[in-house]
Scaffold this motif. Structure first.
Motif, PDB file in Angstrom:
ATOM      1  N   GLY A 133      -7.747  12.331 -25.265  1.00 46.02           N
ATOM      2  CA  GLY A 133      -7.974  11.013 -25.842  1.00 46.02           C
ATOM      3  C   GLY A 133      -7.400   9.876 -25.038  1.00 46.02           C
ATOM      4  N   THR A 134      -7.308  10.033 -23.708  1.00 42.78           N
ATOM      5  CA  THR A 134      -6.776   8.954 -22.872  1.00 42.78           C
ATOM      6  C   THR A 134      -7.596   7.685 -23.074  1.00 42.78           C
ATOM      7  OG1 THR A 134      -6.122  10.592 -21.217  1.00 42.78           O
ATOM      8  CG2 THR A 134      -6.185   8.290 -20.508  1.00 42.78           C
ATOM      9  N   GLY A 135      -6.916   6.562 -23.315  1.00 42.90           N
ATOM     10  CA  GLY A 135      -7.577   5.278 -23.488  1.00 42.90           C
ATOM     11  C   GLY A 135      -8.157   5.050 -24.856  1.00 42.90           C
ATOM     12  N   THR A 136      -7.824   5.920 -25.799  1.00 43.66           N
ATOM     13  CA  THR A 136      -8.283   5.765 -27.187  1.00 43.66           C
ATOM     14  C   THR A 136      -7.068   5.771 -28.113  1.00 43.66           C
ATOM     15  OG1 THR A 136      -8.473   8.125 -27.719  1.00 43.66           O
ATOM     16  CG2 THR A 136     -10.326   7.106 -26.552  1.00 43.66           C
ATOM     17  N   PRO A 137      -7.222   5.260 -29.347  1.00 44.60           N
ATOM     18  CA  PRO A 137      -6.075   5.231 -30.268  1.00 44.60           C
ATOM     19  C   PRO A 137      -5.564   6.608 -30.653  1.00 44.60           C
ATOM     20  CG  PRO A 137      -7.771   3.678 -30.958  1.00 44.60           C
ATOM     21  CD  PRO A 137      -8.375   4.515 -29.869  1.00 44.60           C
ATOM     22  N   THR A 138      -6.360   7.646 -30.434  1.00 47.29           N
ATOM     23  CA  THR A 138      -5.957   8.996 -30.832  1.00 47.29           C
ATOM     24  C   THR A 138      -5.407   9.815 -29.671  1.00 47.29           C
ATOM     25  OG1 THR A 138      -8.221   9.783 -30.480  1.00 47.29           O
ATOM     26  CG2 THR A 138      -7.634   9.033 -32.705  1.00 47.29           C
ATOM     27  N   GLY A 139      -5.027   9.153 -28.604  1.00 42.46           N
ATOM     28  CA  GLY A 139      -4.550   9.867 -27.429  1.00 42.46           C
ATOM     29  C   GLY A 139      -3.325  10.729 -27.706  1.00 42.46           C
ATOM     30  N   VAL A 140      -3.293  11.902 -27.072  1.00 35.14           N
ATOM     31  CA  VAL A 140      -2.153  12.820 -27.150  1.00 35.14           C
ATOM     32  C   VAL A 140      -1.697  13.100 -25.726  1.00 35.14           C
ATOM     33  CG1 VAL A 140      -1.355  15.112 -27.855  1.00 35.14           C
ATOM     34  CG2 VAL A 140      -3.040  13.881 -29.259  1.00 35.14           C
ATOM     35  N   HIS A 141      -0.427  12.827 -25.440  1.00 35.76           N
ATOM     36  CA  HIS A 141       0.025  12.929 -24.052  1.00 35.76           C
ATOM     37  C   HIS A 141       0.086  14.373 -23.579  1.00 35.76           C
ATOM     38  CE1 HIS A 141       4.175  14.489 -24.451  1.00 35.76           C
ATOM     39  NE2 HIS A 141       4.257  13.789 -25.566  1.00 35.76           N
ATOM     40  N   ALA A 142      -0.019  14.528 -22.263  1.00 32.77           N
ATOM     41  CA  ALA A 142      -0.009  15.856 -21.654  1.00 32.77           C
ATOM     42  C   ALA A 142       1.399  16.441 -21.677  1.00 32.77           C
ATOM     43  CB  ALA A 142      -0.511  15.770 -20.212  1.00 32.77           C
ATOM     44  N   ASP A 177       0.818  -1.210   0.000  1.00 33.61           N
ATOM     45  CA  ASP A 177       0.000   0.000   0.000  1.00 33.61           C
ATOM     46  C   ASP A 177       0.859   1.271   0.000  1.00 33.61           C
ATOM     47  OD1 ASP A 177      -2.385  -1.413  -0.066  1.00 33.61           O
ATOM     48  OD2 ASP A 177      -2.456  -1.604   2.115  1.00 33.61           O
ATOM     49  N   LEU A 178       1.872   1.278  -0.851  1.00 26.31           N
ATOM     50  CA  LEU A 178       2.644   2.495  -1.073  1.00 26.31           C
ATOM     51  C   LEU A 178       1.698   3.591  -1.546  1.00 26.31           C
ATOM     52  CD1 LEU A 178       5.641   3.610  -1.286  1.00 26.31           C
ATOM     53  CD2 LEU A 178       5.449   3.104  -3.722  1.00 26.31           C
ATOM     54  N   GLN A 179       1.744   4.754  -0.899  1.00 25.40           N
ATOM     55  CA  GLN A 179       0.793   5.826  -1.180  1.00 25.40           C
ATOM     56  C   GLN A 179       1.238   6.621  -2.412  1.00 25.40           C
ATOM     57  OE1 GLN A 179       0.862   7.790   2.611  1.00 25.40           O
ATOM     58  NE2 GLN A 179      -0.206   6.118   3.638  1.00 25.40           N
ATOM     59  N   VAL A 180       0.378   6.626  -3.432  1.00 25.30           N
ATOM     60  CA  VAL A 180       0.676   7.281  -4.710  1.00 25.30           C
ATOM     61  C   VAL A 180      -0.488   8.205  -5.050  1.00 25.30           C
ATOM     62  CG1 VAL A 180       1.269   6.932  -7.129  1.00 25.30           C
ATOM     63  CG2 VAL A 180       1.905   5.187  -5.443  1.00 25.30           C
ATOM     64  N   ASP A 181      -0.187   9.481  -5.273  1.00 22.91           N
ATOM     65  CA  ASP A 181      -1.254  10.442  -5.537  1.00 22.91           C
ATOM     66  C   ASP A 181      -1.434  10.641  -7.040  1.00 22.91           C
ATOM     67  OD1 ASP A 181      -3.039  12.024  -3.866  1.00 22.91           O
ATOM     68  OD2 ASP A 181      -2.288  13.727  -5.004  1.00 22.91           O
ATOM     69  N   PHE A 182      -2.694  10.781  -7.457  1.00 17.54           N
ATOM     70  CA  PHE A 182      -3.014  10.859  -8.879  1.00 17.54           C
ATOM     71  C   PHE A 182      -4.164  11.830  -9.095  1.00 17.54           C
ATOM     72  CE2 PHE A 182      -5.599   9.250 -12.502  1.00 17.54           C
ATOM     73  CZ  PHE A 182      -4.657   9.410 -13.521  1.00 17.54           C
ATOM     74  N   PHE A 183      -4.064  12.651 -10.155  1.00 17.02           N
ATOM     75  CA  PHE A 183      -5.167  13.523 -10.531  1.00 17.02           C
ATOM     76  C   PHE A 183      -5.961  12.847 -11.645  1.00 17.02           C
ATOM     77  CE2 PHE A 183      -6.848  17.000 -13.286  1.00 17.02           C
ATOM     78  CZ  PHE A 183      -7.834  17.431 -12.406  1.00 17.02           C
ATOM     79  N   ASN A 184      -7.180  12.467 -11.334  1.00 10.69           N
ATOM     80  CA  ASN A 184      -8.052  11.774 -12.283  1.00 10.69           C
ATOM     81  C   ASN A 184      -8.833  12.827 -13.068  1.00 10.69           C
ATOM     82  OD1 ASN A 184     -10.032  10.269 -13.601  1.00 10.69           O
ATOM     83  ND2 ASN A 184     -10.136   8.767 -11.950  1.00 10.69           N
ATOM     84  N   SER A 185      -8.280  13.195 -14.227  1.00 11.68           N
ATOM     85  CA  SER A 185      -8.877  14.309 -14.973  1.00 11.68           C
ATOM     86  C   SER A 185     -10.283  14.023 -15.508  1.00 11.68           C
ATOM     87  CB  SER A 185      -7.947  14.742 -16.107  1.00 11.68           C
ATOM     88  OG  SER A 185      -7.646  13.664 -16.954  1.00 11.68           O
ATOM     89  N   TYR A 221     -10.672   3.285 -22.573  1.00 10.85           N
ATOM     90  CA  TYR A 221     -10.109   2.540 -21.453  1.00 10.85           C
ATOM     91  C   TYR A 221      -9.595   3.528 -20.409  1.00 10.85           C
ATOM     92  CZ  TYR A 221     -10.217  -1.571 -24.493  1.00 10.85           C
ATOM     93  OH  TYR A 221     -10.617  -2.597 -25.312  1.00 10.85           O
ATOM     94  N   THR A 222      -9.553   3.095 -19.149  1.00  9.91           N
ATOM     95  CA  THR A 222      -9.154   4.008 -18.070  1.00  9.91           C
ATOM     96  C   THR A 222      -8.024   3.473 -17.199  1.00  9.91           C
ATOM     97  OG1 THR A 222     -10.829   3.087 -16.564  1.00  9.91           O
ATOM     98  CG2 THR A 222     -11.495   4.954 -17.944  1.00  9.91           C
ATOM     99  N   ARG A 223      -7.652   2.191 -17.371  1.00 10.75           N
ATOM    100  CA  ARG A 223      -6.690   1.590 -16.451  1.00 10.75           C
ATOM    101  C   ARG A 223      -5.564   0.884 -17.197  1.00 10.75           C
ATOM    102  NH1 ARG A 223      -7.464   3.605 -11.230  1.00 10.75           N
ATOM    103  NH2 ARG A 223      -9.676   4.052 -11.030  1.00 10.75           N
ATOM    104  N   TYR A 234      -1.903   7.284 -17.607  1.00 18.43           N
ATOM    105  CA  TYR A 234      -1.432   8.665 -17.652  1.00 18.43           C
ATOM    106  C   TYR A 234      -2.160   9.400 -18.772  1.00 18.43           C
ATOM    107  CZ  TYR A 234       1.749   6.907 -21.357  1.00 18.43           C
ATOM    108  OH  TYR A 234       2.275   6.327 -22.483  1.00 18.43           O
ATOM    109  N   ALA A 235      -2.211  10.712 -18.697  1.00 21.20           N
ATOM    110  CA  ALA A 235      -2.995  11.510 -19.638  1.00 21.20           C
ATOM    111  C   ALA A 235      -2.523  11.295 -21.069  1.00 21.20           C
ATOM    112  CB  ALA A 235      -2.905  12.989 -19.278  1.00 21.20           C
ATOM    113  N   GLY A 236      -3.455  10.927 -21.935  1.00 25.46           N
ATOM    114  CA  GLY A 236      -3.153  10.726 -23.340  1.00 25.46           C
ATOM    115  C   GLY A 236      -2.623   9.354 -23.688  1.00 25.46           C
ATOM    116  N   GLN A 237      -2.524   8.449 -22.713  1.00 21.67           N
ATOM    117  CA  GLN A 237      -2.004   7.098 -22.986  1.00 21.67           C
ATOM    118  C   GLN A 237      -2.986   6.320 -23.863  1.00 21.67           C
ATOM    119  OE1 GLN A 237      -1.383   4.775 -19.437  1.00 21.67           O
ATOM    120  NE2 GLN A 237      -0.206   3.186 -20.483  1.00 21.67           N
ATOM    121  N   THR A 238      -2.476   5.640 -24.871  1.00 24.18           N
ATOM    122  CA  THR A 238      -3.301   4.889 -25.810  1.00 24.18           C
ATOM    123  C   THR A 238      -3.376   3.426 -25.410  1.00 24.18           C
ATOM    124  OG1 THR A 238      -1.471   4.307 -27.282  1.00 24.18           O
ATOM    125  CG2 THR A 238      -2.530   6.451 -27.639  1.00 24.18           C
TER     126      THR A 238
END
Length: 827
Positions: free
Chosen positions: A798-807, A613-621, A694-696, A674-678
């Protein structure tokens, strides 16, 4: 406009010369010289450094703990007067300064705590004069007049506070001595155009009472980073119909432009018969011209900012940020004067340490109260544009603690140490946010019928949160000399902790109430209990060789994300704001040797620790929510360090270290993308049909944040007499880091390439240390490197889609090349 530095340098030099002459007057006899530090006694070619890693004075070579110890002389020689400066010369330790959240990301051996949540206490604990400080804002403190610094690697649950799952940075400030001592130091740093004055006075008031006063003040006329941003237009609306244009002027062109004043008063009383009482009271004030002055936009999808195509991405100690529009700032809570960005930090603390030493027993009681308040105003897209986000924050921290412990010192095989810690804390957090195009409270101007509209005229949402914490911990250890050369030690810490918290968004502009929930009060009453055992075995086959092994566990409590978001799109807002405890367990072992008639110190250590349970913070846009997630991880590695001080060349010291660390997630099966990941890049789990994406992703086996595999250091120092009462010294130190990912979510675009930095210094002064002139250089390679970071707000798609563009990748940049001229005197 940048002012010429030559006049200020001349003034600084003249002030230093005057101070030197004044303090060098023969007010005291020649025999009133500063005494050597108690922890550094020359034996052969090497100094035997005494540390308190196990709450007792022991040689660093005689304890089953991996420790990097920095002496008072080294601290002064290299100007190691902040947590960041200590990290910059220590392999396998990284400190990234952030603007919001906890204020810092401290990472040791690849384990650290995300900076974006103010509710997370650091896995790398900072301890000052025996008192635990778990807040990341501790890096805002200026530390000077230090007696020693100890960097303890790996879990340290038994002896230090309550949360130290990755390691401890322990700082000990200087005490009054038996003889009068006066020091003065004037410094000028050329890059930031910073002048600094430090004065220290210490003297016995009587046979039983001594006092020490240390004061430091500094001012920058320039800065470390350059802000390169033109004036920008910023629009608000009235009823979404009529746009009002505002002008956001560029933030200060040289940042951080820091002003600082800090001081410490120490009273030490010797009551005789083994009783001493030491009271330390200190305060700190600092202000900078931007809370996010070191944010670097170092990688973008198209090579330029996603928010402003005229700004090229890349390293270069450059930021792009604008002030609040002045007319908006006039009614915006905690906005700076005329809209100027800023960060203002204030703190004070008092620590009383009572020690009663008997022949066979030592009793210690440490009482502390500390308070800090941090306020800032930021351009919170961290790269200004016409559609930007601005925010302000006001947060306070109160903590009272008392630790009582007893240590036996019997002339027998078995001795005991036992103690209890009590801590009471309170965090208060308020934040105010505005976005471009925010309606002006429905276009209604404040008046008798709507008095609140003026106060919230340009506000999109506000946050308010409080956490009350209480901790009771008991700890104990038994040491058994099985035979004169073998020691077995076993101990345990029990911790009971409660946290009562609430979070609310008291005001949400009507335009955003479909995203943020107004007025809902989310409450959490959390209770945590933990046992953390530890056992170690040491063997000294001969006097100067120690072989040791240890099994350790550690624990960091769960908590509450005070700076989170209550999203209307979240299915479980309470889970978004709360997180579980972090735990560690594993093994460490090694050999410590002092060889060649005390000319060579050679140490080898190996370790392997599993984290649950290593604590990792994430902004879920997608749902506008901060989430502190937990994952399982392992860090393992090998560390080698050496120090060589030959008798044949007095004053020469050659030292270095080489470290291999492998820090990886062992289980993070449903990590956020991560933001924009395909999907082709691994974002191919948990398909959400409502958004068609997709989200995970599965991060098992992937590296942790800021976790280089290889780090190392090599340095040389040499001090020698010149004759005629003079001496000269030089030093040079290289620090190397392998490449790593800044992101904790496998984002390849956050890659930081391998780098090396060079620190060096030269000093000339009197053999009796009455005066000294030094030139101290840091990061002389002028290498820009990133110690932590975030996805650029409002970027990536476009996170989780083929057209994703990273942040866009925004990183917490380190300091550039600095060169300091320093004049010192003491008697």
């Amino acid at each position: 406009m940048k002012r010429p530095f030559d006049k200020r340098l001349l003034c600084a030099a003249a002030s230093a010369a005057s101070l030197s002459v004044a303090l060098a007057q023969p007010a005291h006899a020649q025999d009133n010289q500063p005494q050597p530090a108690a922890e550094a006694v020359t034996q052969g070619g090497l100094e035997d450094i005494v540390v308190t890693a196990r709450k007792r004075a022991e040689s660093v070579q005689n304890i089953p703990v991996a420790v990097t110890a920095l002496s008072e002389a080294l601290i002064q020689r290299q100007d190691l007067t902040s947590i960041e400066k200590v990290a910059a010369r220590t392999p396998n330790l990284n400190v990234g300064r952030s603007s919001n959240g906890s204020g810092a990301q401290l990472t040791m051996r690849g384990i650290g705590s995300s900076s974006t949540s103010i509710g997370i206490e650091q896995s790398v604990a900072v301890v000052v004069d025996g008192v635990y400080y778990g807040q990341g804002r501790i890096i805002n403190e200026g530390f000077f007049d230090l007696a020693r610094v100890e960097i303890l690697k790996g879990p340290q649950a038994l002896f230090f506070g309550k949360n130290a799952t990755a390691g401890v940075i322990s700082l000990t400030t200087a005490d009054p001595g038996d003889t009068p001592e006066y020091k003065g130091r004037v410094s000028y740093e050329f890059k930031s155009e910073q002048a600094q004055v430090e004065l220290i006075g210490s003297l016995p008031l009587s046979d039983t009472l001594g006092v020490r006063l240390a004061v430091r003040g500094s001012k920058m006329w320039g800065g470390y980073y350059r802000n390169d941003s033109p004036a920008r237009n910023y629009y608000t609306t009235a009823d979404f119909a009529t746009a009002t244009q505002h002008t956001a002027l560029p933030a200060a062109d040289e940042q951080p432009g820091e002003k600082e004043l800090l001081g410490r008063l120490t009273l030490k009383w010797d009551g005789g018969e083994g009783i001493t009482n030491t009271l330390k009271v200190s305060g700190d004030y600092s202000k900078t011209n931007n809370s996010s002055w070191n944010y670097v936009m170092y990688e973008c999808a198209n090579g330029v900012s996603s928010l402003n195509g005229s700004i090229a991405c890349g390293n270069g100690f450059t930021s792009h940020q604008n002030n609040f529009p002045a007319d908006i700032a006039a009614t915006f809570p905690f906005a700076g004067k005329n809209g100027a960005l800023y960060n203002r930090y204030k703190s004070w603390q008092a620590t009383n340490t009572l020690v009663y030493d008997l022949d066979d027993l030592s009793v210690t009681n440490v009482t502390n109260y500390n308070w800090n308040n941090n306020r800032w105003a930021c351009a919170c897209d961290f790269q200004s544009s016409d559609v930007g986000t601005f925010a302000t924050e006001n947060s306070s921290w109160h903590a009272f603690s008392n630790e009582f412990r007893v240590l036996t010192q019997f002339d027998s095989p078995i001795n005991l140490m036992a103690g209890v810690l009590y801590q009471k804390t309170k965090r208060k957090f308020d934040q105010f946010v505005t976005f471009a195009a925010v309606p002006m409270a429905g276009g209604i101007v404040a008046g008798p019928d709507n008095p609140a509209a003026g106060a919230n005229r340009y506000v999109a949402s506000t946050k308010a949160s409080i956490t009350d914490g209480e901790t009771i911990a008991g700890f104990g250890q038994v040491t058994w000399k099985v035979v004169p050369t073998v020691e077995l030690a076993a101990g345990v810490r029990y911790t009971h902790e409660t946290k009562d918290s609430f979070f609310s968004q008291p005001y949400v502009n009507a335009a955003f109430q479909g995203i943020f929930v107004e007025g809902r009060r989310i409450e959490a009453k959390q209770s945590f209990n933990n046992w953390s055992p530890e056992v170690s075995l040491t063997w000294k086959p001969v006097e100067d060789i120690l072989v040791y092994g240890a099994y350790k566990t550690a624990y960091k409590s769960g908590g509450f994300s005070n700076g989170g978001i209550d999203s209307a799109l979240s299915a479980d807002p309470l889970s978004d704001l709360t997180f579980d405890p972090e735990k560690a367990r594993g093994f460490e072992g090694g050999i410590k040797t002092t060889l060649a008639d005390r000319q060579l110190r050679l140490n080898l250590g190996v370790y392997s620790y599993a984290y649950k349970d290593l604590q990792v913070d994430f902004f879920n846009s997608p749902i506008f929510a901060f989430q502190t997630l937990t994952a399982d991880a392992r860090t393992k590695g090998v560390e080698v360090e050496f120090e060589f001080a030959p008798h044949a060349v007095p004053g020469l010291n050659i030292h270095g270290s080489l470290n291999y660390t492998r820090a990886r997630y062992t289980s993070f099966p449903l990590a956020p993308c991560y933001a924009g990941q395909t999907p082709a890049q691994g974002c191919n789990l948990a398909f959400n049909s409502a958004i068609g994406a997709y989200t995970r992703q599965d991060l098992g086996g992937k590296p942790l944040s800021v976790a280089p595999d290889w780090t190392g250091a090599f340095g040389v120092s040499y001090d020698t007499a010149l004759g005629n009462g003079l001496k000269v010294g030089v030093n040079a130190d290289v620090r190397y880091s392998d490449s790593y990912l800044v992101s904790g979510f496998g984002n390849p675009y956050s890659h930081q390439s391998a780098y090396a930095t060079l620190d060096a210094g030269i000093r000339v002064g009197a053999e009796d240390d009455r005066w000294q002139v030094a030139l101290i250089g840091k990061n002389l390679t002028n290498r820009q490197y990133i110690n932590g970071g975030v996805d650029g707000p409002s970027t990536g798609s476009g996170t989780g889609t083929p057209t994703g563009v990273h942040a866009d990748q925004l990183g917490f940049g380190a300091l550039p090349r600095t060169v300091m001229l320093q004049l010192s005197t003491q008697f």
